[in-house]
Design a protein around this motif. Structure first.
Motif, PDB file in Angstrom:
ATOM      1  N   GLY A  33       0.796  -1.219   0.000  1.00 30.45           N
ATOM      2  CA  GLY A  33       0.000   0.000   0.000  1.00 30.45           C
ATOM      3  C   GLY A  33       0.827   1.267   0.000  1.00 30.45           C
ATOM      4  N   TRP A  64       2.514   2.479  -2.400  1.00 32.58           N
ATOM      5  CA  TRP A  64       2.300   3.218  -3.651  1.00 32.58           C
ATOM      6  C   TRP A  64       1.083   4.131  -3.513  1.00 32.58           C
ATOM      7  CZ3 TRP A  64      -2.271   2.768  -6.254  1.00 32.58           C
ATOM      8  CH2 TRP A  64      -3.107   1.704  -5.881  1.00 32.58           C
ATOM      9  N   ARG A  65       0.076   3.679  -2.754  1.00 30.37           N
ATOM     10  CA  ARG A  65      -1.127   4.500  -2.569  1.00 30.37           C
ATOM     11  C   ARG A  65      -0.800   5.687  -1.684  1.00 30.37           C
ATOM     12  NH1 ARG A  65      -4.521   0.582  -0.804  1.00 30.37           N
ATOM     13  NH2 ARG A  65      -4.954  -0.015  -2.941  1.00 30.37           N
ATOM     14  N   SER A 117       1.942   7.197  -1.460  1.00 30.90           N
ATOM     15  CA  SER A 117       2.840   8.152  -2.129  1.00 30.90           C
ATOM     16  C   SER A 117       2.085   9.232  -2.854  1.00 30.90           C
ATOM     17  CB  SER A 117       3.751   7.407  -3.104  1.00 30.90           C
ATOM     18  OG  SER A 117       2.997   6.897  -4.187  1.00 30.90           O
ATOM     19  N   ALA A 118       0.821   9.007  -3.168  1.00 34.11           N
ATOM     20  CA  ALA A 118       0.033  10.023  -3.873  1.00 34.11           C
ATOM     21  C   ALA A 118      -0.643  10.993  -2.924  1.00 34.11           C
ATOM     22  CB  ALA A 118      -1.021   9.335  -4.748  1.00 34.11           C
ATOM     23  N   TYR A 119      -0.749  10.620  -1.659  1.00 38.33           N
ATOM     24  CA  TYR A 119      -1.415  11.488  -0.693  1.00 38.33           C
ATOM     25  C   TYR A 119      -0.450  12.560  -0.209  1.00 38.33           C
ATOM     26  CZ  TYR A 119      -4.936   7.807  -0.375  1.00 38.33           C
ATOM     27  OH  TYR A 119      -5.892   6.901  -0.653  1.00 38.33           O
TER      28      TYR A 119
END
Length: 79
Positions: free
Chosen positions: A70, A72-73, A75-77
Motif C-alpha cells: 500500500g 504506492w497509494r 505516495s500520492a497522498y
C-alpha cells in the motif's frame, strides 16, 4: 623571578597585601594546570568536517513515504 631577570607578575596599580598576591598566584597556577591537563587528555574527537562518513549517502527512503504493501497509494497522498 624568571630566569631572564624580569618579573613574571607585575602589580601596576593598587597596594595588594601579600595574601592577595598569593591568592592571585594560586588562581593563575590552578588555571594553567587545568588547561595543561585538558590539552593532554588524549586526542580530540575529529571535527564533523573531517568525518568522511558524512559523504556516504543514507537510505533512499529515509524520511520519505512509508514502505511495504500500500505504499504506492500513500505516495500520492499529500503529507
Amino acid at each position: 623571578m624568571s630566569t631572564t631577570g624580569k618579573p613574571f607578575l607585575q602589580i601596576v596599580r593598587g597596594d595588594p597585601t601579600p595574601e592577595e598576591i598569593a591568592a592571585l598566584v594560586a588562581v593563575l597556577t590552578a588555571r594553567a594546570q587545568a588547561h595543561a591537563a585538558a590539552s593532554t587528555d588524549g586526542p580530540a574527537a575529529p571535527s564533523r568536517w573531517a568525518d568522511r562518513s558524512r559523504l556516504m549517502r543514507g537510505p533512499v527512503s529515509e524520511g520519505l513515504r512509508p514502505r511495504g504493501p500500500g505504499a504506492w497509494r500513500a505516495s500520492a497522498y499529500p503529507r
